[in-house]
Design a protein around this motif. Structure first.
Motif, PDB file in Angstrom:
ATOM      1  N   VAL A 212       0.838  -1.208   0.000  1.00 35.49           N
ATOM      2  CA  VAL A 212       0.000   0.000   0.000  1.00 35.49           C
ATOM      3  C   VAL A 212       0.870   1.255   0.000  1.00 35.49           C
ATOM      4  N   ASP A 213       0.515   2.216  -0.845  1.00 38.65           N
ATOM      5  CA  ASP A 213       1.259   3.465  -0.949  1.00 38.65           C
ATOM      6  C   ASP A 213       0.637   4.585  -0.108  1.00 38.65           C
ATOM      7  N   ILE A 214      -0.701   4.669  -0.110  1.00 37.95           N
ATOM      8  CA  ILE A 214      -1.411   5.781   0.521  1.00 37.95           C
ATOM      9  C   ILE A 214      -2.462   5.246   1.486  1.00 37.95           C
ATOM     10  N   GLY A 215      -2.467   5.782   2.694  1.00 39.97           N
ATOM     11  CA  GLY A 215      -3.505   5.454   3.663  1.00 39.97           C
ATOM     12  C   GLY A 215      -4.565   6.539   3.673  1.00 39.97           C
ATOM     13  N   VAL A 216      -5.825   6.140   3.772  1.00 41.07           N
ATOM     14  CA  VAL A 216      -6.935   7.090   3.798  1.00 41.07           C
ATOM     15  C   VAL A 216      -7.649   6.968   5.145  1.00 41.07           C
ATOM     16  N   VAL A 217      -7.723   8.075   5.880  1.00 40.50           N
ATOM     17  CA  VAL A 217      -8.373   8.095   7.195  1.00 40.50           C
ATOM     18  C   VAL A 217      -9.773   8.674   7.051  1.00 40.50           C
ATOM     19  N   ALA A 218     -10.781   7.846   7.352  1.00 35.01           N
ATOM     20  CA  ALA A 218     -12.175   8.291   7.291  1.00 35.01           C
ATOM     21  C   ALA A 218     -12.879   7.899   8.582  1.00 35.01           C
ATOM     22  N   THR A 219     -12.221   8.190   9.692  1.00 38.41           N
ATOM     23  CA  THR A 219     -12.701   7.804  11.017  1.00 38.41           C
ATOM     24  C   THR A 219     -13.242   9.033  11.753  1.00 38.41           C
ATOM     25  N   PRO A 220     -13.884   8.829  12.907  1.00 37.27           N
ATOM     26  CA  PRO A 220     -14.213   9.982  13.752  1.00 37.27           C
ATOM     27  C   PRO A 220     -12.945  10.718  14.175  1.00 37.27           C
ATOM     28  N   ALA A 221     -13.080  12.010  14.440  1.00 31.39           N
ATOM     29  CA  ALA A 221     -11.918  12.844  14.769  1.00 31.39           C
ATOM     30  C   ALA A 221     -11.156  12.336  15.990  1.00 31.39           C
TER      31      ALA A 221
END
Length: 218
Positions: free
Chosen positions: A145-154
């Motif tokens: 994996v090259d890029i991590g995407v964070v779509a979690t609560p703050a």
């Protein structure tokens, strides 16, 4: 290439590329710097300056070859090959990202999805099995994996970003409503939807003030 290129320049290059791809699809072969400037609100001089960081393109008085500049900008932006993404947080935003076909079409392939909710772990979303956070490091290493995407609560975004950095991703895109700084040399870009909406709210309010009509709520 001369020196470090600013984020604003890189964003404009992306806008130029978007327009060029549209022109290429409609059979346009040559484009002027003035037309390229339209999507970003820049000037033709700014377009020429942005491109000059990377070499000489086009001919004075004749414009730019659409096909040639598309290929050049794809190379400059690193889009001549695919990048592998891992998503953390399969809520509403995360699910929408998984279902967005435009990512793969632009060379960004989501290859893994993670969540901390036991009810989601093991289920499938858009062809991917949602994995436990305990699998983050080995899966990212295995899939490259090259890029991590964070779509979690703050409240957990910083912890998740740190975990992605430790797992070996090269960059992070953050959708959580919180500013995250670079982690151990891993660059982070934050997409703040509320901030963008507030910017639009200002523009609408300013237009109302100028016209003397008042805002929608006033």
């Amino acid at each position: 290439m001369s020196g470090r290129i600013s984020d604003s320049t890189v964003r404009r290059l992306s806008l130029y590329l978007r327009m060029l791809r549209d022109l290429e699809r409609t059979g346009v072969e040559v484009v002027s710097s003035a037309r390229l400037a339209e999507p970003s609100g820049a000037t033709s001089a700014q377009v020429r300056k942005d491109l000059s960081h990377f070499g000489s393109f086009g001919k004075r008085g004749r414009g730019y070859s659409v096909e040639g500049l598309v290929r050049a900008l794809e190379g400059i932006l690193g889009l001549s090959h695919s990048w592998r993404l891992a998503l953390v947080g399969v809520g509403k935003i995360g699910t929408a990202l998984l279902g967005y076909g435009g990512l793969a079409a632009r060379g960004f392939d989501v290859v893994a999805a993670f969540d901390a909710d036991d009810a989601k772990i093991g289920t499938r979303a858009f062809g991917l099995t949602i994995r436990s956070m305990s699998e983050l490091r080995p899966v990212i290493a295995e899939l490259g994996v090259d890029i991590g995407v964070v779509a979690t609560p703050a409240r957990v975004a910083a912890e998740v970003a740190a975990a992605l950095g430790r797992a070996g991703v090269g960059a992070i895109l953050n959708f959580a409503p919180i500013d995250l700084s670079e982690i151990d040399g891993v660059p982070i870009r934050t997409v703040d939807i509320v901030l963008e909406l507030e910017g639009l709210s200002y523009l609408l309010s300013e237009a109302s003030r100028r016209s003397g009509s008042g805002g929608a709520g006033g």
